[in-house]
Design an enzyme around this catalytic site. Structure first.
Site, short mmCIF file in Angstrom:
data_model
loop_
_atom_site.label_atom_id
_atom_site.label_comp_id
_atom_site.label_asym_id
_atom_site.label_seq_id
_atom_site.Cartn_x
_atom_site.Cartn_y
_atom_site.Cartn_z
N THR A 62 0.82 -1.21 0.00
CA THR A 62 0.00 0.00 0.00
C THR A 62 0.85 1.25 0.00
O THR A 62 0.50 2.26 -0.62
CB THR A 62 -0.94 0.00 1.22
OG1 THR A 62 -1.80 -1.14 1.16
CG2 THR A 62 -1.78 1.26 1.29
N TYR A 75 -7.35 1.37 -4.50
CA TYR A 75 -5.99 1.60 -4.99
C TYR A 75 -5.38 0.29 -5.44
O TYR A 75 -5.89 -0.79 -5.13
CB TYR A 75 -5.12 2.24 -3.90
CG TYR A 75 -4.92 1.36 -2.68
CD1 TYR A 75 -3.83 0.50 -2.59
CD2 TYR A 75 -5.82 1.38 -1.63
CE1 TYR A 75 -3.65 -0.32 -1.49
CE2 TYR A 75 -5.66 0.57 -0.52
CZ TYR A 75 -4.57 -0.27 -0.45
OH TYR A 75 -4.40 -1.09 0.64
N SER A 108 1.22 -7.21 -0.27
CA SER A 108 1.79 -8.22 0.63
C SER A 108 0.88 -9.43 0.83
O SER A 108 1.31 -10.43 1.40
CB SER A 108 2.16 -7.60 1.99
OG SER A 108 1.01 -7.28 2.73
N THR A 141 1.10 -4.04 4.53
CA THR A 141 0.83 -4.30 5.94
C THR A 141 0.20 -5.66 6.22
O THR A 141 0.29 -6.15 7.35
CB THR A 141 -0.09 -3.21 6.52
OG1 THR A 141 -1.32 -3.18 5.78
CG2 THR A 141 0.58 -1.84 6.45
N ASP A 142 -0.41 -6.29 5.22
CA ASP A 142 -1.16 -7.52 5.50
C ASP A 142 -0.29 -8.64 6.06
O ASP A 142 -0.71 -9.38 6.95
CB ASP A 142 -1.86 -8.01 4.23
CG ASP A 142 -3.08 -7.17 3.87
OD1 ASP A 142 -3.52 -6.39 4.72
OD2 ASP A 142 -3.58 -7.29 2.74
N LYS A 214 -0.88 -6.97 13.21
CA LYS A 214 -1.91 -6.06 12.70
C LYS A 214 -3.21 -6.34 13.44
O LYS A 214 -3.66 -7.48 13.52
CB LYS A 214 -2.08 -6.27 11.20
CG LYS A 214 -2.95 -5.23 10.51
CD LYS A 214 -2.94 -5.41 8.99
CE LYS A 214 -3.75 -4.32 8.30
NZ LYS A 214 -3.70 -4.42 6.83
N GLU A 334 -5.21 -27.81 29.08
CA GLU A 334 -6.47 -28.37 28.56
C GLU A 334 -6.22 -29.56 27.63
O GLU A 334 -7.11 -30.38 27.42
CB GLU A 334 -7.25 -27.30 27.81
CG GLU A 334 -7.74 -26.16 28.69
CD GLU A 334 -8.62 -25.20 27.90
OE1 GLU A 334 -9.73 -25.61 27.51
OE2 GLU A 334 -8.18 -24.07 27.67
#
Length: 379
Positions: A62, A75, A108, A141-142, A214, A334
């Site tokens: 981005t 975009y 990304s 950023t992903d 993120k 657990e």
């Protein structure tokens, strides 16, 4: 390679021909405020009175995006080069001597092993040959957190490696990329950033590769470290404030395997009324490891647990993580991990647990006890 001797007129013309830079950046550039990016000299450390040498490795994302007419705010990622990005930010020439290289031009969401290997090899080569005092990676950023964590585990040395991105494209009215880039250079050029591993710098925060994640789909405040918090803060006026001294961090020495691909490891997401089909499907498609994004403390249904136990008995690596945003996954609370032959991810979320599992399998580490030692190495 950037050429510092290019004329101001030529630079202005190249920018005017682009539709990717916001009006404020273009105005600054044509008024003489654009950064004159200088070529670094390989083989020379930054000395007193000289600017540090920063190598920028651009991958797209981005931060390099341009507006698309298909919808308001739409975009296309990865349309602007690393050189153009760095040249659009005023004042960088006062911070460092910068070279930029294009590794890829992708969003990304399409990040892959080939690009990871190219980044790791170029960073290591630059450090081994003393070409740079610090590295910056521009990234979407992903999957930024996964790239940061991967590099944190394979790059040797204590020089700063800073990964940076933005939530808004370069053409946005309030683009966050220029500020993030400026602060990334501040951090990469600061000697106090050495010995801290790979760092993510976005939105005035400095965060470690192991903990950063993120947390929001669109907010510029998206990156956080739920278990640890940021390791420092940075802003263009107040400078850098690290919250603790560098710990003398030494990166792990996992070697890149031959070829351009890591072993196949699947993430299986747990949910109510879950059966064994997702696990059986992962195995049928050749998964060498399975990371469970479990409920709560990394738990799942009996049917899924039985399938995971059967997978572990076949030699498939099984790691329990959690779909919950924060907290640790604890052994044998657990789930009987010792009996089932599982490892637990501790603080690592499923996507980072997958990266470490891939590196461990590639290194021949598959015994549950040895896997667990690797996951708890920093704790």
């Amino acid at each position: 390679m950037m050429t510092p001797t290019a004329s101001a007129a030529g630079r202005r013309q190249s920018w005017i021909s682009m539709l990717s830079i916001p009006l404020f950046a273009l105005t600054l550039w044509t008024c003489g405020g654009g950064a004159a990016v200088q070529a670094a000299e390989p083989g020379k450390d930054a000395s007193a009175g000289s600017l540090p040498r920063i190598l920028v490795l651009a991958t797209g994302g981005t931060i390099a995006g341009q507006a698309d007419p298909r919808a308001t705010g739409a975009y296309k990622s990865g349309q602007i080069t690393g050189e153009q990005l760095m040249a659009s930010v005023p004042g960088l020439d006062k911070l460092a001597k910068i070279n930029a290289e294009q590794i890829s031009s992708i969003g990304s969401q399409d990040m892959n092993d080939k690009v990871w290997f190219a980044l790791a090899r170029r960073i290591q080569d630059a450090f081994d040959k003393n070409e740079a005092d610090g590295i910056i990676i521009t990234h979407g950023t992903d999957t930024l957190e996964e790239t940061a964590f991967f590099l944190d585990n394979v790059v040797r040395g204590d020089k700063p490696v800073v990964i940076v991105g933005s939530m808004r494209p370069a053409t946005a009215v309030s683009a966050d990329g220029p500020g993030n880039l400026y602060e990334a250079v501040q951090v990469a050029a600061d000697p106090r950033a050495r010995g801290r591993g790979v760092l993510a710098v976005l939105n005035d925060k400095i965060q470690g590769a192991r903990s950063v994640t993120k947390t929001n789909t669109t907010s510029i405040e998206t990156f956080g470290s739920p278990n640890d918090g940021p390791i420092g803060y940075v802003d263009t006026a107040g400078g850098i404030r690290f919250l603790a001294q560098a710990p003398g961090f030494r990166r792990a020495t996992y070697q890149l395997p031959a070829g351009e691909q890591l072993p196949r490891v699947a993430i299986v997401y747990s949910h109510a009324n879950m059966d064994a089909i997702p696990i059986e499907d992962a195995i049928s498609h050749g998964a060498k490891g399975i990371v469970l994004a479990g409920v709560g403390d990394g738990n799942t249904s009996k049917a899924a647990l039985d399938a995971l136990e059967a997978a572990a008995k076949k030699g498939i690596v099984v790691v329990r993580s959690t779909r919950v945003r924060s907290g640790f996954v604890t052994r044998n609370v657990e789930v009987d991990d010792d009996k089932n032959g599982f490892a637990v991810s501790e603080d690592l979320n499923p996507q980072k647990a997958r990266v470490l599992t891939q590196l461990l399998i590639a290194s021949g580490v598959t015994a549950p006890a040895d896997l667990q030692k690797a996951f708890t190495a920093t704790w």
